[in-house]
Scaffold this motif. Structure first.
Motif, short mmCIF file in Angstrom:
data_model
loop_
_atom_site.label_atom_id
_atom_site.label_comp_id
_atom_site.label_asym_id
_atom_site.label_seq_id
_atom_site.Cartn_x
_atom_site.Cartn_y
_atom_site.Cartn_z
N UNK A 172 1.07 -1.15 0.16
CA UNK A 172 0.13 0.03 0.08
C UNK A 172 0.80 1.08 -0.18
N UNK A 173 0.21 2.24 -0.22
CA UNK A 173 0.83 3.58 -0.32
C UNK A 173 1.82 3.95 0.91
N UNK A 174 1.45 3.77 2.23
CA UNK A 174 2.18 4.09 3.33
C UNK A 174 3.47 3.24 3.16
N UNK A 175 3.48 1.79 2.76
CA UNK A 175 4.70 1.29 2.83
C UNK A 175 5.49 1.91 1.81
N UNK A 176 5.07 1.94 0.64
CA UNK A 176 5.82 2.75 -0.54
C UNK A 176 6.32 4.11 -0.09
N UNK A 177 5.86 4.71 0.64
CA UNK A 177 6.19 6.05 1.25
C UNK A 177 7.48 5.90 2.30
N UNK A 178 7.22 4.84 3.02
CA UNK A 178 8.37 4.55 3.80
C UNK A 178 9.65 4.05 3.15
N UNK A 179 9.39 3.20 2.14
CA UNK A 179 10.63 2.57 1.48
C UNK A 179 11.35 3.70 0.77
N UNK A 180 10.83 4.73 0.22
CA UNK A 180 11.30 5.51 -0.70
C UNK A 180 11.53 7.13 -0.03
N UNK A 181 10.96 7.20 1.21
CA UNK A 181 11.22 8.63 1.72
C UNK A 181 10.44 9.63 1.31
N UNK A 182 9.46 9.20 0.58
CA UNK A 182 8.56 10.43 -0.31
C UNK A 182 7.14 10.32 0.36
N UNK A 183 6.72 11.44 0.54
CA UNK A 183 5.58 11.64 1.34
C UNK A 183 4.20 11.01 0.55
N UNK A 184 3.32 10.50 1.32
CA UNK A 184 2.01 10.06 0.72
C UNK A 184 1.54 11.12 -0.34
N UNK A 215 -8.24 0.56 -2.54
CA UNK A 215 -6.93 0.82 -2.15
C UNK A 215 -5.93 0.56 -3.41
N UNK A 216 -4.97 1.62 -3.46
CA UNK A 216 -3.88 1.59 -4.16
C UNK A 216 -3.01 0.51 -3.95
N UNK A 217 -2.29 -0.40 -4.79
CA UNK A 217 -1.44 -1.35 -4.61
C UNK A 217 -0.33 -1.18 -5.40
N UNK A 218 0.99 -1.08 -4.82
CA UNK A 218 2.16 -0.73 -5.60
C UNK A 218 3.06 -1.99 -5.42
N UNK A 219 3.90 -1.96 -6.59
CA UNK A 219 4.93 -3.23 -6.55
C UNK A 219 6.40 -2.49 -6.53
N UNK A 220 7.31 -3.56 -6.38
CA UNK A 220 8.56 -3.16 -6.03
C UNK A 220 9.23 -2.28 -7.32
N UNK A 221 8.54 -2.66 -8.56
CA UNK A 221 8.90 -1.71 -9.77
C UNK A 221 8.75 -0.16 -9.31
N UNK A 241 10.85 3.09 -9.86
CA UNK A 241 10.36 4.11 -10.41
C UNK A 241 10.54 5.51 -9.73
N UNK A 242 10.08 5.24 -8.52
CA UNK A 242 10.30 6.40 -7.53
C UNK A 242 11.62 6.90 -7.42
N UNK A 243 12.39 5.87 -7.18
CA UNK A 243 13.90 6.26 -6.96
C UNK A 243 14.51 6.91 -8.17
N UNK A 244 14.05 6.49 -9.52
CA UNK A 244 14.50 7.19 -10.47
C UNK A 244 13.84 8.47 -10.68
N UNK A 245 12.84 8.62 -10.43
CA UNK A 245 12.14 10.19 -10.27
C UNK A 245 12.96 10.89 -9.43
#
Length: 110
Positions: free
Chosen positions: A2-14, A35-41, A45-49
Motif C-alpha cells: 500500500x501507499x504508506x509502505x511505498x512512502x516509507x521505502x522511498x522517503x517520499x510523502x504519501x 486501495x492503491x497497490x504498488x509493486x517493487x517496480x 520508479x520513485x527512486x528514478x524520479x
C-alpha cells in the motif's frame, strides 16, 4: 504494497506519491475496495524520479524520459540529449555564480 509502505521505502510523502500518480509517473493497481497497490517496480520508479529531479529535471521531462532510464542499461538517446542540455544549464549557472562570488569578494575588498 500500500501507499504508506511505498512512502516509507522511498522517503517520499504519501501526498507526493499521489501527485506522482496524478502526473502519470506511477500507475498502481486498485483493489476491490479501491486501495492503491504498488509493486517493487514502483519503488524503483520513485527512486528514478527522485534521481532525475535532483539532477534538475522537471516532472514533465521526467515523465517523458522515465521509460528511458532503467537500472543497468545505457540511457536512450532522448535522455542523453536532455542530460547534455541540463549540463549546459548547470555550467551557465556555475559561471553566473562564479561571477557573483567575484563581485561579492570585490565588495569586501574595498
Amino acid at each position: 504494497m500500500q501507499i504508506g509502505k511505498l512512502a516509507s521505502l522511498t522517503g517520499v510523502s504519501i501526498r507526493m506519491l499521489r501527485y506522482y500518480e496524478t502526473a502519470g509517473l506511477l500507475h498502481p493497481t486498485r483493489s476491490g475496495t479501491n486501495y492503491r497497490h504498488f509493486s517493487q517496480e514502483d519503488v524503483e520508479t520513485v527512486r528514478r524520479v527522485l534521481m532525475l529531479n535532483a539532477a534538475g529535471f522537471t516532472l514533465p521531462v521526467i515523465r517523458s524520459l522515465l521509460n528511458c532510464v532503467s537500472s543497468g542499461s545505457a540511457p536512450c538517446e532522448a535522455l542523453q540529449v536532455k542530460v547534455h542540455e541540463q549540463l549546459d544549464v548547470i555550467e551557465r549557472q556555475m559561471a553566473d555564480l562564479d561571477e557573483s562570488r567575484g563581485l561579492l569578494k570585490g565588495l569586501l575588498g574595498r
